[in-house]
Design a protein around this motif. Structure first.
Motif, PDB file in Angstrom:
ATOM      1  N   LYS A  65       0.817  -1.223   0.000  1.00  0.00           N
ATOM      2  CA  LYS A  65       0.000   0.000   0.000  1.00  0.00           C
ATOM      3  C   LYS A  65       0.848   1.269   0.000  1.00  0.00           C
ATOM      4  O   LYS A  65       0.507   2.257  -0.655  1.00  0.00           O
ATOM      5  N   ASN A  66       1.957   1.200   0.725  1.00  0.00           N
ATOM      6  CA  ASN A  66       2.794   2.402   0.842  1.00  0.00           C
ATOM      7  C   ASN A  66       3.650   2.667  -0.386  1.00  0.00           C
ATOM      8  O   ASN A  66       4.389   3.643  -0.437  1.00  0.00           O
ATOM      9  N   LEU A  68       2.110   2.315  -3.452  1.00  0.00           N
ATOM     10  CA  LEU A  68       1.090   2.391  -4.500  1.00  0.00           C
ATOM     11  C   LEU A  68       0.539   3.816  -4.621  1.00  0.00           C
ATOM     12  O   LEU A  68       0.110   4.417  -3.646  1.00  0.00           O
ATOM     13  N   GLY A  69       0.569   4.322  -5.837  1.00  0.00           N
ATOM     14  CA  GLY A  69      -0.042   5.625  -6.122  1.00  0.00           C
ATOM     15  C   GLY A  69      -1.370   5.378  -6.802  1.00  0.00           C
ATOM     16  O   GLY A  69      -1.425   4.692  -7.819  1.00  0.00           O
ATOM     17  N   GLU A  85      -0.276  22.802  -1.495  1.00  0.00           N
ATOM     18  CA  GLU A  85      -0.499  22.211  -0.168  1.00  0.00           C
ATOM     19  C   GLU A  85      -1.042  20.780  -0.285  1.00  0.00           C
ATOM     20  O   GLU A  85      -0.721  19.923   0.537  1.00  0.00           O
ATOM     21  N   TYR A  86      -1.839  20.548  -1.324  1.00  0.00           N
ATOM     22  CA  TYR A  86      -2.351  19.191  -1.562  1.00  0.00           C
ATOM     23  C   TYR A  86      -1.184  18.247  -1.847  1.00  0.00           C
ATOM     24  O   TYR A  86      -1.107  17.147  -1.283  1.00  0.00           O
ATOM     25  N   GLN A  88       1.918  18.701  -0.976  1.00  0.00           N
ATOM     26  CA  GLN A  88       2.695  18.581   0.262  1.00  0.00           C
ATOM     27  C   GLN A  88       2.050  17.568   1.216  1.00  0.00           C
ATOM     28  O   GLN A  88       2.744  16.763   1.840  1.00  0.00           O
ATOM     29  N   LEU A  89       0.712  17.590   1.284  1.00  0.00           N
ATOM     30  CA  LEU A  89      -0.015  16.663   2.157  1.00  0.00           C
ATOM     31  C   LEU A  89       0.273  15.214   1.761  1.00  0.00           C
ATOM     32  O   LEU A  89       0.565  14.368   2.608  1.00  0.00           O
ATOM     33  N   LEU A  90       0.195  14.949   0.438  1.00  0.00           N
ATOM     34  CA  LEU A  90       0.421  13.575  -0.007  1.00  0.00           C
ATOM     35  C   LEU A  90       1.891  13.176   0.108  1.00  0.00           C
ATOM     36  O   LEU A  90       2.206  12.000   0.334  1.00  0.00           O
ATOM     37  N   ASN A  92       3.926  14.323   2.531  1.00  0.00           N
ATOM     38  CA  ASN A  92       4.088  14.066   3.972  1.00  0.00           C
ATOM     39  C   ASN A  92       3.558  12.680   4.327  1.00  0.00           C
ATOM     40  O   ASN A  92       4.132  11.980   5.154  1.00  0.00           O
ATOM     41  N   ALA A  93       2.410  12.334   3.696  1.00  0.00           N
ATOM     42  CA  ALA A  93       1.778  11.053   4.009  1.00  0.00           C
ATOM     43  C   ALA A  93       2.728   9.886   3.746  1.00  0.00           C
ATOM     44  O   ALA A  93       2.702   8.894   4.448  1.00  0.00           O
ATOM     45  N   ARG A  94       3.552  10.033   2.727  1.00  0.00           N
ATOM     46  CA  ARG A  94       4.480   8.942   2.388  1.00  0.00           C
ATOM     47  C   ARG A  94       5.909   9.243   2.837  1.00  0.00           C
ATOM     48  O   ARG A  94       6.843   8.548   2.431  1.00  0.00           O
ATOM     49  N   ASN A  95       6.049  10.315   3.597  1.00  0.00           N
ATOM     50  CA  ASN A  95       7.366  10.720   4.082  1.00  0.00           C
ATOM     51  C   ASN A  95       8.332  11.001   2.935  1.00  0.00           C
ATOM     52  O   ASN A  95       9.531  10.721   3.028  1.00  0.00           O
ATOM     53  N   ILE A 131       0.857  12.012  -6.905  1.00  0.00           N
ATOM     54  CA  ILE A 131       1.249  10.598  -6.721  1.00  0.00           C
ATOM     55  C   ILE A 131       2.542  10.280  -7.479  1.00  0.00           C
ATOM     56  O   ILE A 131       3.276   9.383  -7.087  1.00  0.00           O
TER      57      ILE A 131
ATOM     58  N   PHE B 137       1.823  25.462   6.054  1.00  0.00           N
ATOM     59  CA  PHE B 137       2.026  24.817   4.755  1.00  0.00           C
ATOM     60  C   PHE B 137       2.715  23.449   4.872  1.00  0.00           C
ATOM     61  O   PHE B 137       2.345  22.499   4.198  1.00  0.00           O
ATOM     62  N   PRO B 140      -0.034  20.107   6.316  1.00  0.00           N
ATOM     63  CA  PRO B 140      -1.481  20.203   6.114  1.00  0.00           C
ATOM     64  C   PRO B 140      -2.158  19.052   6.846  1.00  0.00           C
ATOM     65  O   PRO B 140      -1.501  18.033   7.098  1.00  0.00           O
ATOM     66  N   TRP B 198      -5.733   6.464   3.966  1.00  0.00           N
ATOM     67  CA  TRP B 198      -5.083   5.346   3.259  1.00  0.00           C
ATOM     68  C   TRP B 198      -3.683   5.749   2.784  1.00  0.00           C
ATOM     69  O   TRP B 198      -2.750   4.943   2.817  1.00  0.00           O
ATOM     70  N   SER B 199      -3.526   6.983   2.350  1.00  0.00           N
ATOM     71  CA  SER B 199      -2.243   7.443   1.794  1.00  0.00           C
ATOM     72  C   SER B 199      -1.104   7.405   2.804  1.00  0.00           C
ATOM     73  O   SER B 199       0.055   7.300   2.422  1.00  0.00           O
ATOM     74  N   PHE B 200      -1.432   7.501   4.082  1.00  0.00           N
ATOM     75  CA  PHE B 200      -0.365   7.589   5.084  1.00  0.00           C
ATOM     76  C   PHE B 200       0.388   6.270   5.226  1.00  0.00           C
ATOM     77  O   PHE B 200      -0.208   5.201   5.233  1.00  0.00           O
ATOM     78  N   HIS B 201       1.720   6.391   5.347  1.00  0.00           N
ATOM     79  CA  HIS B 201       2.537   5.183   5.462  1.00  0.00           C
ATOM     80  C   HIS B 201       2.590   4.685   6.907  1.00  0.00           C
ATOM     81  O   HIS B 201       3.154   3.646   7.180  1.00  0.00           O
TER      82      HIS B 201
END
Lengths: 226, 304
Positions: A65-66, A68-69, A85-86, A88-90, A92-95, A131, B137, B140, B198-201
């Motif tokens: 899952k981590n 996969l885009g 910012e969108y 940046q959010l994604l 951050n989510a995947r580091n 992604i 920024f 978020p 779901w996107s978060f690792h």
């Protein structure tokens, strides 16, 4: 590699798949075609782990899952969040650390404006950019060409071809056959909850006509057009 | 037009049902809450009638800038559009007007009634597209969006802090801090699309810790001016200030955990009741936090 074995999925009494199996090899591009409601998006959501299902979906990597885009048909955006910012959010989510977001804005999106005010095509391009910048190894593109202008369509085709060269695995659904023919190594036809055909690249030329006969048949004749 | 209102009524009923409450009970609860808040407001301040009328106007104005303006224009005649908006405005203002008449505030009643007609004539939806800069920024999205949507409440809290210093009323300063944190909690009131979770690792535990850390960091950033001013101006009340701040942080954590304890749905009745109890009897948060944490981990583990 992604391997699907005996995948079944239903929403209440409505059976979407019954025991479907498929194998998606690393570095290949796969097209999934089928009528509206045939279950393409549900299949993608099952692979991504966004839906519960019966059967098994395995991959050769840990924490699939981590890596996969997932480009959704209609990407969802928050209000009051800019394009940058969108992304940046994604990230951050995947580091993922990307410092030069503006330099990689290949679709020339107005990244400092609110994403929710973007047009349909711009939203799709923004979600795709995010992604791609996450540096995933696997990609699911659910109707990536819908609502996107012709220049961007050409760009997306180029991107898919480049991702293939980088040995990434890609699953695409699209209703535009020419784009699939240009990008895919194999096309799987989904109908009534089953993969009714697996067609390799060398046989794509006959597939379009076959599909027309198989899926459309003489349906249009039933319509009393005068 | 009648069908339009029938549909609207159905939509409200469906929302209440989805919230887990029978529509009739829902309307009774709403009415009870409305009357309770009304009574409280008129008890605590002499400016209640003005605040009350302003609330009604705010709701009407909010409705004027509705998203279905284009749909209305395309499907209804100009006259019907005007009538629909007028009926909607009156539906909003009637409960307020009734109370204002009951309490003999006739000028406010007349103004509110007049405004209902004026707002029905306003046809353009107000769109403010300018991007409001924020310091969030890099991380978020809750504070980034919340700040842009409700920055005026933060400004109000800052102004109240200055007033508290000016009138040497420490309690007013604490009230300003409480308003700020209630505002921060509201940033977490909407559930994000499952895609973002779901996107978060992260694993569920790390995901929640990251959310709490970000929440504490960003709420501190916005509340520092209030805390600093109160500390400088009322340094003898230092311990009360710090205790109050810690309580605010605790409630923020409780709210974040409550949000994910019903993932992917919004907060519903059971969570609302527990949160309500925690506000009435604060020590219970010591039990509620572990409970929400445990349930959140379970809910998030379906995606993470």
């Amino acid at each position: 590699m992604i391997e699907i074995k005996n995948l079944s999925k239903s929403f209440g009494k409505n059976l979407v798949f019954k025991d479907i199996s498929a194998c998606f090899k690393k570095g290949d591009v796969y097209g999934i075609v089928g009528e509206n409601g045939s279950g393409k998006t549900t299949l993608f959501r099952c692979i991504a782990g966004l839906e519960k299902y019966n059967g098994t979906i395995t991959s050769s990597v840990s924490e699939f899952k981590n890596q996969l885009g997932f480009l959704m048909t209609e990407p969802y955006f928050f209000n009051k969040i800019t394009g940058k910012e969108y992304i940046q959010l994604l990230l951050n989510a995947r580091n993922s650390k990307v410092t030069n977001i503006n330099d990689q804005n290949i679709f020339e999106l107005p990244l400092d404006q609110y994403a929710s005010n973007y047009s349909t095509g711009m939203k799709k391009k923004l979600a795709l950019t995010a992604i791609l910048l996450q540096s995933n190894d696997y990609f699911i593109f659910d109707e990536p060409f819908n609502g996107v202008d012709i220049h961007s369509n050409m760009m997306i085709i180029e991107i898919i071809q480049k991702l293939k060269k980088l040995n990434k695995t890609i699953l695409i659904s699209s209703h535009i056959f020419s784009t699939l023919a240009e990008t895919c190594d194999e096309i799987l036809v989904l109908k009534q909850g089953e993969f009714i055909k697996h067609v390799k690249k060398e046989n794509f030329s006959s597939l379009e006509k076959e599909m027309k006969d198989l899926i459309i048949g003489n349906c249009v004749d039933k319509l009393c057009l005068t | 037009m009648l069908y339009y209102f029938r549909l609207k009524f159905k939509i409200v009923n469906r929302k209440l049902t989805e919230f887990g409450v029978h529509p009739i009970i829902g309307y009774c609860i709403l009415l009870a809450v409305f009357l309770f808040l009304t009574e409280r407001l008129f008890l605590v301040t002499k400016y209640a009638s003005s605040i009350y009328a302003s609330c009604a106007m705010y709701i009407m104005l909010y409705k004027t800038a509705n998203k279905n303006a284009d749909f209305m224009k395309m499907n209804f005649s100009k006259k019907d559009c005007y009538l629909i908006r007028l009926i909607e405005n009156l539906a909003v203002s009637v409960p307020f007007i009734s109370v204002l008449i009951y309490k003999h505030f006739y000028i406010e009643t007349a103004i509110l009634f007049f405004i209902s007609f004026i707002f029905a004539l306003i046809t353009t939806s107000v769109k403010f597209n300018k991007t409001i800069p924020t310091p969030f920024f890099k991380e978020p999205f809750e504070f980034l969006i919340g700040f842009r949507k409700r920055f005026y409440i933060i400004l109000l809290a800052y102004i109240l802090t200055f007033i508290s210093v000016y009138v040497t009323n420490f309690n007013l300063g604490l009230f300003a801090l409480a308003i700020s944190f209630l505002n921060f909690m509201s940033f977490y009131s909407d559930m994000e699309h499952p895609f973002y979770v779901w996107s978060f690792h992260h694993k569920p535990k790390d995901f929640l810790i990251a959310k709490i850390k970000t929440g504490l960091k960003q709420s501190s950033l916005l509340s520092i001016p209030i805390v600093f001013i109160l500390f400088i101006s009322f340094y003898t009340e230092f311990s009360t200030l710090i205790t109050f701040l810690l309580i605010c942080y605790t409630y923020l954590i409780t709210f974040i955990l409550a949000k994910y304890s019903n993932f992917p749905k919004q907060i519903e009745i059971p969570q609302s009741i527990l949160l309500g109890i925690s506000f009435i009897f604060p020590p219970i948060v010591l039990f509620i936090i572990p409970y929400f944490y445990k349930v959140s981990i379970k809910k998030l583990s379906t995606l993470l």
